[in-house]
Design an enzyme around this catalytic site. Structure first.
Site, PDB file in Angstrom:
ATOM      1  N   LYS A 153      48.698  26.036  14.480  1.00 10.77           N
ATOM      2  CA  LYS A 153      49.143  25.890  13.088  1.00 10.77           C
ATOM      3  C   LYS A 153      48.716  27.112  12.270  1.00 10.77           C
ATOM      4  CE  LYS A 153      49.083  20.881  13.470  1.00 10.77           C
ATOM      5  NZ  LYS A 153      48.368  19.613  13.260  1.00 10.77           N
ATOM      6  N   ASP A 162      51.428  16.080   5.801  1.00 11.35           N
ATOM      7  CA  ASP A 162      51.780  15.297   6.983  1.00 11.35           C
ATOM      8  C   ASP A 162      52.620  14.077   6.605  1.00 11.35           C
ATOM      9  OD1 ASP A 162      50.835  16.550   9.296  1.00 11.35           O
ATOM     10  OD2 ASP A 162      48.773  15.904   8.924  1.00 11.35           O
ATOM     11  N   GLN A 221      43.133  16.914  10.857  1.00 13.22           N
ATOM     12  CA  GLN A 221      43.582  16.871  12.247  1.00 13.22           C
ATOM     13  C   GLN A 221      43.123  15.569  12.913  1.00 13.22           C
ATOM     14  OE1 GLN A 221      45.660  19.148  13.816  1.00 13.22           O
ATOM     15  NE2 GLN A 221      45.680  17.616  15.434  1.00 13.22           N
TER      16      GLN A 221
END
Ligand code: NAD
Length: 317
Positions: free
Chosen positions: A76, A143, A120
């Site tokens: 990422k 997200d 994460q």
């Protein structure tokens, strides 16, 4: 009923050679499509920087030292750098409590330089993921896991789209595969992939047009009875299960579009949820693993970070 549509086998087949419509599927090149989208994102980021004098900023929170999570976060960071997006990595020890991680999330919520926050997953067992994800400012929730954003998606007016399902819709669109009127089967009902995927494809419209929505969706899971009899009817089959080679050729309607979300680490290396070698002999289109859905997930995170920066600029204007 249109008899021409009944092409799928009515009983499980163990030998794909028996299929009248056996073929070798076209590959859906998620990696190539990701590169194409990332180029477009880069141009939009350059315009954002020209307009506002600063780059969008993504902050990643990485708790502990899970090797797969380290790789995902590194990927990422690299993708951000390629697109001109600034990334920050906030590492916390594996022993961090829910409160420790919450304190970091609150700090990032309050930091006006940070546009997007991602925590994460998975978090260590002692940390309550639900409480932590719910604490992320919905405007920085790149997200799209916050209940506010999930609610907006379910009402068909999303602020952010979750990265993996969004990447899949982008891939289908760019490959000329429309979903309207199609029978779609999603296997797996996770909050990250299966559920939002089913919601998005069943909507009346989408950001990419009504042709990329309006599907008749069946959401299958571990308690589904006669799974193969359902998957065999799907024009588009999306597998997000987390079990290597779970989808066998007898479960695929000949000529169907097969999207494999699974990433399973086995002794044979990375494999998906679909038995690729035999599945491709029945499917019309299929995604490989690796190089299919995975790169698109990272790519849509970049788009969401840019979107977050734009939303935040607008909200203070
Ligand atoms: P999950 O692990 O949270 O849940 C798995 C789902 O599969 C559950 O809803 C369960 O009901 C269903 N399931 C389990 N066994 C089943 C069975 N026998 N029959 C039918 N359904 C069954 O799901 P997830 O987080 O969506 O992850 C699924 C897979 O996708 C994993 O391999 C994960 O690593 C991968 N993944 C990939 C990406 C990507 O970018 N490619 C993104 C997210 C997840």
């Amino acid at each position: 009923m249109d008899q021409r549509r009944i092409r799928y086998p009515t009983a499980p087949l163990t030998n794909t050679k028996k299929l009248e419509h056996a073929m070798s599927a076209k590959l859906l090149d998620g990696k190539g499509i990701s590169k194409e989208i990332q180029k477009e994102t880069k141009v939009k980021v350059e315009q954002f920087i020209a307009d506002h004098g600063e780059s969008p900023v993504l902050a990643a929170v990485l708790v502990g030292d899970d090797p797969a999570s380290q790789v995902y976060v590194r990927n990422k960071e690299r993708a951000c750098a390629r697109a001109g997006i600034e990334s920050q990595l906030h590492r916390l020890p594996a022993t961090s409590t829910t409160e420790d991680i919450l304190a970091k999330v609150v700090e990032l919520n309050e930091d006006s330089q940070v546009n997007g926050i991602l925590v994460q997953l998975p978090l260590p067992d002692q940390a309550d993921s639900r409480v932590i994800l719910d604490a992320i400012d919905p405007q920085k929730d790149v997200d799209a896991f916050h209940p506010h954003n999930v609610g907006l998606i379910s009402q068909g007016r999303p602020q952010f789209l979750p990265c993996t399902p969004h990447g899949i819709v982008q891939m289908l669109k760019r490959c000329g595969i429309e979903t309207t009127g199609k029978s779609v089967c999603v296997i797996g009902r996770s909050d990250i992939v299966g559920k939002p995927m089913a919601m998005m494809l069943g909507q009346k419209d989408s950001d990419l047009g009504p042709e990329m929505a309006n599907a008749t969706v069946t959401l299958c899971h571990s308690r589904t009875q006669n799974l193969a009899s359902i998957t065999q009817q799907a024009d588009i089959l999306i597998a997000a299960i987390g079990r290597p080679n779970f989808v066998t050729p007898d479960m695929i309607k000949p000529g169907a579009v097969v999207v494999d979300v699974g990433i399973n680490r086995t002794e044979q290396g990375l494999v998906g949820d679909v038995d690729f070698d035999s599945g491709k002999e029945v499917a019309g289109f299929i995604t490989p693993v690796p190089g299919g859905v995975g790169p698109l997930t990272v790519t849509m995170l970049l788009e969401n970070t840019l979107m977050a920066a734009i939303i935040q600029i607008k909200s203070i204007a």
